[in-house]
Design a protein around this motif. Structure first.
Motif, PDB file in Angstrom:
ATOM      1  N   VAL A  53      57.364  33.870 -30.821  1.00 59.61           N
ATOM      2  CA  VAL A  53      57.110  32.807 -31.800  1.00 59.61           C
ATOM      3  C   VAL A  53      58.346  31.953 -31.986  1.00 59.61           C
ATOM      4  O   VAL A  53      59.472  32.384 -31.704  1.00 59.61           O
ATOM      5  CB  VAL A  53      56.676  33.385 -33.172  1.00 59.61           C
ATOM      6  N   LEU A  54      58.128  30.739 -32.463  1.00 58.56           N
ATOM      7  CA  LEU A  54      59.220  29.872 -32.897  1.00 58.56           C
ATOM      8  C   LEU A  54      59.312  29.993 -34.407  1.00 58.56           C
ATOM      9  O   LEU A  54      58.338  29.754 -35.124  1.00 58.56           O
ATOM     10  CB  LEU A  54      58.953  28.429 -32.491  1.00 58.56           C
ATOM     11  N   ILE A  55      60.494  30.397 -34.900  1.00 54.96           N
ATOM     12  CA  ILE A  55      60.716  30.527 -36.335  1.00 54.96           C
ATOM     13  C   ILE A  55      61.495  29.314 -36.834  1.00 54.96           C
ATOM     14  O   ILE A  55      62.531  28.963 -36.259  1.00 54.96           O
ATOM     15  CB  ILE A  55      61.485  31.819 -36.673  1.00 54.96           C
ATOM     16  N   GLY A  56      60.996  28.705 -37.885  1.00 56.57           N
ATOM     17  CA  GLY A  56      61.714  27.567 -38.457  1.00 56.57           C
ATOM     18  C   GLY A  56      60.893  26.885 -39.524  1.00 56.57           C
ATOM     19  O   GLY A  56      59.655  26.954 -39.517  1.00 56.57           O
ATOM     20  N   ARG A  57      61.569  26.233 -40.440  1.00 56.25           N
ATOM     21  CA  ARG A  57      60.863  25.480 -41.479  1.00 56.25           C
ATOM     22  C   ARG A  57      60.159  24.290 -40.831  1.00 56.25           C
ATOM     23  O   ARG A  57      60.772  23.473 -40.141  1.00 56.25           O
ATOM     24  CB  ARG A  57      61.836  25.005 -42.550  1.00 56.25           C
ATOM     25  N   GLY A  58      58.858  24.228 -41.055  1.00 55.02           N
ATOM     26  CA  GLY A  58      58.034  23.195 -40.433  1.00 55.02           C
ATOM     27  C   GLY A  58      57.351  23.666 -39.163  1.00 55.02           C
ATOM     28  O   GLY A  58      56.574  22.912 -38.569  1.00 55.02           O
ATOM     29  N   ALA A  59      57.593  24.916 -38.744  1.00 56.46           N
ATOM     30  CA  ALA A  59      57.029  25.405 -37.486  1.00 56.46           C
ATOM     31  C   ALA A  59      55.513  25.281 -37.452  1.00 56.46           C
ATOM     32  O   ALA A  59      54.939  24.853 -36.445  1.00 56.46           O
ATOM     33  CB  ALA A  59      57.450  26.857 -37.260  1.00 56.46           C
ATOM     34  N   VAL A  60      54.849  25.639 -38.555  1.00 59.01           N
ATOM     35  CA  VAL A  60      53.391  25.510 -38.606  1.00 59.01           C
ATOM     36  C   VAL A  60      52.951  24.436 -39.582  1.00 59.01           C
ATOM     37  O   VAL A  60      51.852  23.901 -39.475  1.00 59.01           O
ATOM     38  CB  VAL A  60      52.725  26.867 -38.940  1.00 59.01           C
ATOM     39  N   ASN A  61      53.827  24.064 -40.505  1.00 61.50           N
ATOM     40  CA  ASN A  61      53.478  23.109 -41.559  1.00 61.50           C
ATOM     41  C   ASN A  61      54.493  21.959 -41.590  1.00 61.50           C
ATOM     42  O   ASN A  61      55.435  21.984 -42.351  1.00 61.50           O
ATOM     43  CB  ASN A  61      53.456  23.836 -42.912  1.00 61.50           C
ATOM     44  N   GLN A  62      54.325  20.913 -40.758  1.00 60.62           N
ATOM     45  CA  GLN A  62      53.236  20.685 -39.833  1.00 60.62           C
ATOM     46  C   GLN A  62      53.781  20.315 -38.447  1.00 60.62           C
ATOM     47  O   GLN A  62      53.037  19.817 -37.621  1.00 60.62           O
ATOM     48  CB  GLN A  62      52.356  19.504 -40.312  1.00 60.62           C
ATOM     49  N   LYS A  63      55.056  20.528 -38.206  1.00 58.00           N
ATOM     50  CA  LYS A  63      55.654  19.992 -36.992  1.00 58.00           C
ATOM     51  C   LYS A  63      55.119  20.648 -35.723  1.00 58.00           C
ATOM     52  O   LYS A  63      54.986  19.986 -34.688  1.00 58.00           O
ATOM     53  CB  LYS A  63      57.181  20.100 -37.049  1.00 58.00           C
TER      54      LYS A  63
END
Length: 480
Positions: free
Chosen positions: A121-131
Motif C-alpha cells: 500500500v501507499l501510506i500518506g495523507r490524501g492517499a485515498v481521500n482523494q488523491k
C-alpha cells in the motif's frame, strides 16, 4: 461476486499502456501526496492549486485556469476530445491535517509498504481521500492517449481546495459564468473514488449526506460570569466555569442514548422509501458486517442494533458529533488552571430534506431556549445533502461496467460521508452526480491513511485495475 475484478478493456493496447506506465502513475501519486495543500492551516494552497493545474494539463486538458474566491482558489479545466458527449469531474486538491507522531510512516512521505492483510500500500495523507482515486483517473487519461487513442468523451474538471473545511467558497467557483455554462452541457458529474472493501465488494452511492461544521465557544467575557482570563484553579470556589458551561450546553444536544436532541433537528428528514429499503436489504447481504467492524476498529454498533438496522441508520439518520473539545491546559502533567474559554468543534450530518442554513438556525435557537444564548455558534463550512436517481444514465453506466467485469455491486441510497455535490445536483445546474472507481483504501482523516497498490486479496483491484476501471467507465459514458 466472481473472482474477476479487473475491468475488461476492449482495447488491449490501452491495458498494455496502463501496465507500462505503472511506475510513472504511482510516482505521480507519490509526488502529489508529498506536496500537501492544507486549507485548515492555510499551508501550500497556492502551490497546491498550481500543481492541480499542471496535473490537468499533463493529462490532456487543453485549458486549466485558477478560479479565485473569497477563500482558497479553485481550478477549472476542459478537455475537448471532439466527442459527442461531455462529462464533468469533481476533484479536491486539499487534504486533512496530519500529526506525524500518530503515523507509522510520515504522512507526507508517500511511502509504499507492506501492510497485512491488505498487501502493498501507499501510506500518506490524501492517499485515498482523494488523491489516490484522482491520480488513478488522470493515469487513465495518460494511458488512453499514450496508446494513440482519443478520449471518448469531452471533460469538464472542477476542483477546489477547501473540501476538508466544508467547501465554504466552492459555490463561487461553480457560479462563474464559464464554469456554470460548461457544466450545464455535461451529462453528469462524478468524483473518482475507491469504494471497494477489503473483501472485494464494491458500493455505488446515490447521493451523500450534507454537513455543518462549526465551533461552539463558551467564554467568561460573553457569559458575563467566570473569569475573562485564565486564573488559578483555586478561584473555582468563587467563580463560575466557562468550561463546565460548555459541557452542560453540549449535553443538551443529544439524549441519554447519544442521539440528536436539538429542537427541530431532523424534522425534515425523509425515511427510506420502499425501493430504498429493498436496496438496504440487498446491501446487508452483500456487505460483510465483520469487515466493516474491522475497518472501524469496532466490536459493537450503537444501541446494539443488528446489521441491517445499522445500515439504515447510517444512511438515513442525521448526527451530532464532537470532533474536538479544548479548554485550558492540555500539555504534560497538571497546571491547576481555570480556563476562561472553552471550544467544542462539531460536525452535524444532514439527510434530505434538511438544509445547512436551517440546521444552524435550529442549533442557535435550541441553545438560546435553554439559557445558553451566550455560547457562540461559529459555522466554518458545510452544505446540503444530495440525491441522484438510480436510473440516471451516469449511475447506469457505473453499474454496467462493474457487472460486465464480474462484479455485483451494492447500490446504496447515499454515502454517509459528505461532499459538496449539492452545487451540481441542486438548481440551477441540476445534474446527476455520483462516485466511481475501483481500488481499496481507508483511513481518511485518520492516521496511516492508505491506498492499495498490490493487493493480497485477488478480489481487490490493483492500482492498474483502478486505472483501468476509469478507462472502461469513460468508454461506457460515451455510449449513453
Amino acid at each position: 461476486m466472481t473472482q474477476a475484478t479487473e475491468p475488461l478493456l476492449a482495447d488491449e493496447s490501452i491495458q498494455s499502456e496502463i501496465e507500462k506506465r505503472h511506475d510513472e502513475s504511482v510516482g505521480r501519486l507519490q509526488d502529489w501526496v508529498q506536496h500537501p495543500a492544507l486549507a485548515a492551516e492555510g499551508r501550500g494552497m497556492d502551490e497546491g492549486c498550481e500543481l492541480m493545474m499542471r496535473l490537468a494539463r499533463a493529462a490532456g486538458f487543453q485549458k486549466a485556469s485558477r478560479i479565485d474566491t473569497d477563500g482558497h482558489p479553485g481550478v477549472f479545466a476542459t478537455l475537448d476530445a471532439g466527442a459527442a458527449k461531455t462529462v464533468a469531474i469533481y476533484f479536491m486538491y486539499d487534504v486533512k491535517q496530519a500529526d506525524p507522531a500518530e503515523w507509522s510512516s510520515p504522512p507526507f512521505d508517500a511511502a509504499i509498504v507492506e501492510r497485512p492483510p491488505f498487501g502493498k500500500v501507499l501510506i500518506g495523507r490524501g492517499a485515498v481521500n482523494q488523491k489516490g482515486p484522482e491520480a488513478a483517473f488522470l493515469a487513465a487519461l495518460h494511458a488512453i492517449q499514450g496508446a494513440g487513442k482519443k478520449i471518448p468523451v469531452n471533460l469538464v474538471l472542477v476542483a477546489e481546495g477547501e473540501e476538508e473545511i466544508g467547501s465554504p467558497h466552492f459555490r463561487q467557483v461553480v457560479a462563474r459564468p464559464e464554469v456554470n455554462t460548461a457544466l450545464k452541457r455535461t451529462i453528469g458529474v462524478f468524483m473518482p473514488s475507491a469504494f471497494q472493501d477489503p473483501d472485494g465488494s464494491v458500493s455505488i452511492f446515490l447521493g451523500a449526506k450534507g454537513v455543518v461544521e462549526c465551533e461552539l465557544v463558551a467564554s467568561g467575557e460573553k457569559w458575563g460570569r467566570g473569569p475573562t482570563k485564565d486564573v488559578h484553579s483555586s478561584n473555582r470556589a468563587r467563580l463560575d466555569s466557562p468550561a463546565f458551561r460548555l459541557v452542560q450546553a453540549l449535553a443538551t444536544l443529544v439524549n441519554a442514548d447519544g442521539d440528536p436532541a436539538i429542537d427541530g433537528f431532523g424534522r425534515e428528514a425523509k425515511s427510506a422509501t420502499a425501493a430504498e429499503r429493498v436496496m438496504l436489504d440487498e446491501a446487508a447481504k452483500k456487505i460483510g458486517e465483520e469487515t466493516s467492524k474491522s475497518l472501524l476498529g469496532a466490536t459493537r454498533w450503537a444501541h446494539d442494533l443488528p446489521w441491517r438496522a445499522t445500515l439504515e441508520r447510517f444512511m438515513f439518520t442525521p448526527t451530532v458529533n464532537i470532533e474536538g473539545l479544548v479548554a485550558g491546559y492540555t500539555g504534560p502533567g497538571g497546571k491547576t488552571v481555570m480556563p476562561h474559554r472553552a471550544v467544542a468543534k462539531l460536525d452535524l450530518r444532514l439527510v434530505p430534506d434538511m438544509t445547512y442554513d436551517g440546521t444552524i438556525a435550529a442549533l442557535k435557537a435550541h441553545l438560546a431556549k435553554r439559557g445558553f444564548g451566550d455560547i457562540e455558534v461559529n459555522p466554518s463550512g458545510g452544505y446540503d445533502p444530495t440525491t441522484t436517481a438510480a436510473d440516471a444514465p451516469i449511475i447506469k453506466a457505473m453499474l454496467a461496467v462493474l457487472r460486465r467485469s464480474g462484479i455485483d455491486p451494492v447500490l446504496l441510497p447515499r454515502l454517509a460521508g459528505s461532499y459538496p455535490g449539492y452545487v451540481f445536483t441542486n438548481p440551477p445546474i441540476s445534474l446527476a452526480a455520483g462516485h466511481y472507481g475501483l481500488g481499496h483504501g481507508s483511513g481518511a482523516h485518520a492516521p496511516d491513511e492508505y491506498f492499495v497498490i498490490e493487493p493480497s486479496n485477488p478480489r481487490v483491484s490493483s492500482w492498474d485495475g483502478a486505472v483501468a476501471s476509469h478507462v472502461a467507465f469513460l468508454y461506457e459514458l460515451a455510449k449513453i
